[in-house]
Scaffold this active site. Sequence first.
Site, PDB file in Angstrom:
ATOM      1  N   GLU A   1      54.734  53.858 -15.244  1.00 41.19           N
ATOM      2  CA  GLU A   1      54.771  55.269 -14.810  1.00 41.19           C
ATOM      3  C   GLU A   1      56.115  55.594 -14.168  1.00 41.19           C
ATOM      4  O   GLU A   1      56.652  56.689 -14.349  1.00 41.19           O
ATOM      5  CB  GLU A   1      53.602  55.540 -13.838  1.00 41.19           C
ATOM      6  CG  GLU A   1      52.262  55.494 -14.563  1.00 41.19           C
ATOM      7  CD  GLU A   1      51.062  55.486 -13.624  1.00 41.19           C
ATOM      8  OE1 GLU A   1      51.067  54.699 -12.659  1.00 41.19           O
ATOM      9  OE2 GLU A   1      50.117  56.251 -13.859  1.00 41.19           O
TER      10      GLU A   1
ATOM     11  N   GLY B   1      51.894  51.260 -12.523  1.00 40.01           N
ATOM     12  CA  GLY B   1      52.836  52.137 -11.822  1.00 40.01           C
ATOM     13  C   GLY B   1      54.280  51.869 -12.225  1.00 40.01           C
ATOM     14  O   GLY B   1      55.129  52.759 -12.134  1.00 40.01           O
TER      15      GLY B   1
ATOM     16  N   ALA C   1      51.543  49.167  -9.256  1.00 34.29           N
ATOM     17  CA  ALA C   1      51.299  49.386  -7.830  1.00 34.29           C
ATOM     18  C   ALA C   1      50.939  48.043  -7.217  1.00 34.29           C
ATOM     19  O   ALA C   1      50.408  47.159  -7.902  1.00 34.29           O
ATOM     20  CB  ALA C   1      50.143  50.356  -7.658  1.00 34.29           C
TER      21      ALA C   1
ATOM     22  N   GLU D   1      45.512  49.315 -15.748  1.00 33.23           N
ATOM     23  CA  GLU D   1      44.634  49.675 -14.624  1.00 33.23           C
ATOM     24  C   GLU D   1      43.157  49.537 -14.977  1.00 33.23           C
ATOM     25  O   GLU D   1      42.327  49.224 -14.125  1.00 33.23           O
ATOM     26  CB  GLU D   1      44.917  51.119 -14.169  1.00 33.23           C
ATOM     27  CG  GLU D   1      46.259  51.322 -13.481  1.00 33.23           C
ATOM     28  CD  GLU D   1      47.398  51.679 -14.434  1.00 33.23           C
ATOM     29  OE1 GLU D   1      47.275  51.430 -15.660  1.00 33.23           O
ATOM     30  OE2 GLU D   1      48.411  52.209 -13.948  1.00 33.23           O
TER      31      GLU D   1
HETATM   32  N1  CAA Z   1      50.511  43.826  -7.154  1.00 41.42           N
HETATM   33  C1  CAA Z   1      50.678  42.857  -6.238  1.00 41.42           C
HETATM   34  N2  CAA Z   1      51.155  41.629  -6.530  1.00 41.42           N
HETATM   35  C2  CAA Z   1      51.494  41.397  -7.812  1.00 41.42           C
HETATM   36  C3  CAA Z   1      51.354  42.363  -8.830  1.00 41.42           C
HETATM   37  C4  CAA Z   1      50.835  43.631  -8.455  1.00 41.42           C
HETATM   38  N3  CAA Z   1      50.707  44.641  -9.323  1.00 41.42           N
HETATM   39  N4  CAA Z   1      51.753  41.834  -9.996  1.00 41.42           N
HETATM   40  C5  CAA Z   1      52.146  40.573  -9.730  1.00 41.42           C
HETATM   41  N5  CAA Z   1      51.992  40.310  -8.410  1.00 41.42           N
HETATM   42  C6  CAA Z   1      52.299  39.068  -7.696  1.00 41.42           C
HETATM   43  C7  CAA Z   1      51.235  38.011  -7.959  1.00 41.42           C
HETATM   44  O1  CAA Z   1      50.130  38.190  -7.096  1.00 41.42           O
HETATM   45  C8  CAA Z   1      52.030  36.742  -7.660  1.00 41.42           C
HETATM   46  O2  CAA Z   1      52.117  36.578  -6.275  1.00 41.42           O
HETATM   47  P1  CAA Z   1      51.663  35.167  -5.595  1.00 41.42           P
HETATM   48  O3  CAA Z   1      52.666  34.185  -6.151  1.00 41.42           O
HETATM   49  O4  CAA Z   1      51.817  35.429  -4.135  1.00 41.42           O
HETATM   50  O5  CAA Z   1      50.271  34.921  -6.045  1.00 41.42           O
HETATM   51  C9  CAA Z   1      53.426  37.080  -8.162  1.00 41.42           C
HETATM   52  O6  CAA Z   1      53.498  38.504  -8.214  1.00 41.42           O
HETATM   53  C10 CAA Z   1      53.724  36.542  -9.554  1.00 41.42           C
HETATM   54  O7  CAA Z   1      52.701  37.023 -10.418  1.00 41.42           O
HETATM   55  P2  CAA Z   1      51.831  36.052 -11.380  1.00 41.42           P
HETATM   56  O8  CAA Z   1      51.727  34.694 -10.794  1.00 41.42           O
HETATM   57  O9  CAA Z   1      50.575  36.772 -11.697  1.00 41.42           O
HETATM   58  O10 CAA Z   1      52.814  35.999 -12.632  1.00 41.42           O
HETATM   59  P3  CAA Z   1      52.408  35.756 -14.156  1.00 41.42           P
HETATM   60  O11 CAA Z   1      53.685  35.568 -14.883  1.00 41.42           O
HETATM   61  O12 CAA Z   1      51.364  34.689 -14.256  1.00 41.42           O
HETATM   62  O13 CAA Z   1      51.698  37.118 -14.633  1.00 41.42           O
HETATM   63  C11 CAA Z   1      51.503  39.530 -14.844  1.00 41.42           C
HETATM   64  C12 CAA Z   1      52.448  38.303 -14.688  1.00 41.42           C
HETATM   65  C13 CAA Z   1      50.791  39.453 -16.214  1.00 41.42           C
HETATM   66  C14 CAA Z   1      52.341  40.784 -14.776  1.00 41.42           C
HETATM   67  C15 CAA Z   1      50.427  39.488 -13.713  1.00 41.42           C
HETATM   68  O14 CAA Z   1      51.103  39.312 -12.476  1.00 41.42           O
HETATM   69  C16 CAA Z   1      49.614  40.746 -13.614  1.00 41.42           C
HETATM   70  O15 CAA Z   1      48.705  40.947 -14.395  1.00 41.42           O
HETATM   71  N6  CAA Z   1      49.911  41.609 -12.616  1.00 41.42           N
HETATM   72  C17 CAA Z   1      49.157  42.827 -12.367  1.00 41.42           C
HETATM   73  C18 CAA Z   1      49.501  43.920 -13.387  1.00 41.42           C
HETATM   74  C19 CAA Z   1      48.650  45.145 -13.127  1.00 41.42           C
HETATM   75  O16 CAA Z   1      47.439  45.115 -13.207  1.00 41.42           O
HETATM   76  N7  CAA Z   1      49.314  46.278 -12.817  1.00 41.42           N
HETATM   77  C20 CAA Z   1      48.647  47.531 -12.532  1.00 41.42           C
HETATM   78  C21 CAA Z   1      48.489  47.706 -11.060  1.00 41.42           C
HETATM   79  S1  CAA Z   1      47.494  49.116 -10.626  1.00 41.42           S
HETATM   80  C22 CAA Z   1      48.538  50.423 -10.758  1.00 41.42           C
HETATM   81  O17 CAA Z   1      49.702  50.294 -11.085  1.00 41.42           O
HETATM   82  C23 CAA Z   1      47.882  51.776 -10.429  1.00 41.42           C
HETATM   83  C24 CAA Z   1      48.808  52.924 -10.270  1.00 41.42           C
HETATM   84  O18 CAA Z   1      49.984  52.930 -10.455  1.00 41.42           O
HETATM   85  C25 CAA Z   1      48.266  54.168  -9.815  1.00 41.42           C
END
Ligand code: CAA
Length: 260
Positions: free
Chosen positions: A114, A111, A68, A134
């Site tokens: 999912e 997500g 998400a 999450e």
């Molecule tokens: N939401 C919003 N932006 C995201 C994102 C997310 N889930 N995942 C990555 N991005 C964005 C980053 O903010 C970044 O944007 P900027 O360049 O503007 O800062 C861009 O995508 C590239 O990401 P990274 O620089 O972080 O890339 P990386 O290769 O260093 O890391 C990653 C990759 C390990 C996937 C890392 O991006 C990460 O941990 N992302 C979040 C993963 C996460 O926690 N997902 C769960 C979300 S909650 C959820 O999903 C709940 C639900 O469904 C109900």
Amino acid sequence: MNSSYDMLCVQPSSDGVQVIQLNRPEALNALTTQLLDELASALSVAQSDSDVNVVVLTGSKKAFAAGADIKEMAERDLVGILNDPRQQSWQRISQFSKPLIAAVNGYCLGGGCELAMHADVLIAGRDAKFGQPEINLGIMPGAGGTQRLVHAVGKSLAMQMVLSGQPISAEQAQQAGLISEITQPELTLHRAIEIATDIAKKSPLAVRLAKESILKGMDTDLATGLRFERHAFTVLAGTQDRNEGIAAFLEKRKAHFTGR
Ligand code: CAA
């Protein structure tokens, strides 16, 4: 390509197969409300398009989807989450009754995982990572992760993934049953289309009822599942496709199914 979507590339169908690509590479295809709404709409168009028998859903080389959109989520309080319009999109996505194949490369998290689990068949590139991170945000999966993942990988691994937030590799995902095949990353979409094209040649009615029967069985007790299967099997006895399939076998020729 269909230009009515900002965050998707929807290809015209070919041989009964339509490819839908999540297209928000700058945010690793993080699922915003708009992206999910566009996806639900594209699937509902595919649902009523008789030229589409199977949909392949894919992302980019680096990410199927990284979850998400956390920036969007940060703006929602409890009431915002309670009234979250994304819930309706998830509902619409889960109602897609044609086969859905996920071709996953790179990150498939939160997500994103999912969403991939809404697919009927999942295949992935060797570099794919599946996870429910999450817990690291002080929250938990909210779009089926605590339910579908248990069906897919069993309780112990699902607990480990959800409680620790640690992702698993494509190899672990295949061993656990989350995905059915591993490919070279550059061949994932090609292989998914190959599987989809094969399914698209079968009787759409038989495919639809077989899918429904399997999903029904995952949701209910064995006796109810078996009853549903028997009813579905019986319904197919009244179709032209069933006559065609059996006649083609007896006449030693290829069946030509019409969906009637
Ligand atoms: N939401 C919003 N932006 C995201 C994102 C997310 N889930 N995942 C990555 N991005 C964005 C980053 O903010 C970044 O944007 P900027 O360049 O503007 O800062 C861009 O995508 C590239 O990401 P990274 O620089 O972080 O890339 P990386 O290769 O260093 O890391 C990653 C990759 C390990 C996937 C890392 O991006 C990460 O941990 N992302 C979040 C993963 C996460 O926690 N997902 C769960 C979300 S909650 C959820 O999903 C709940 C639900 O469904 C109900």
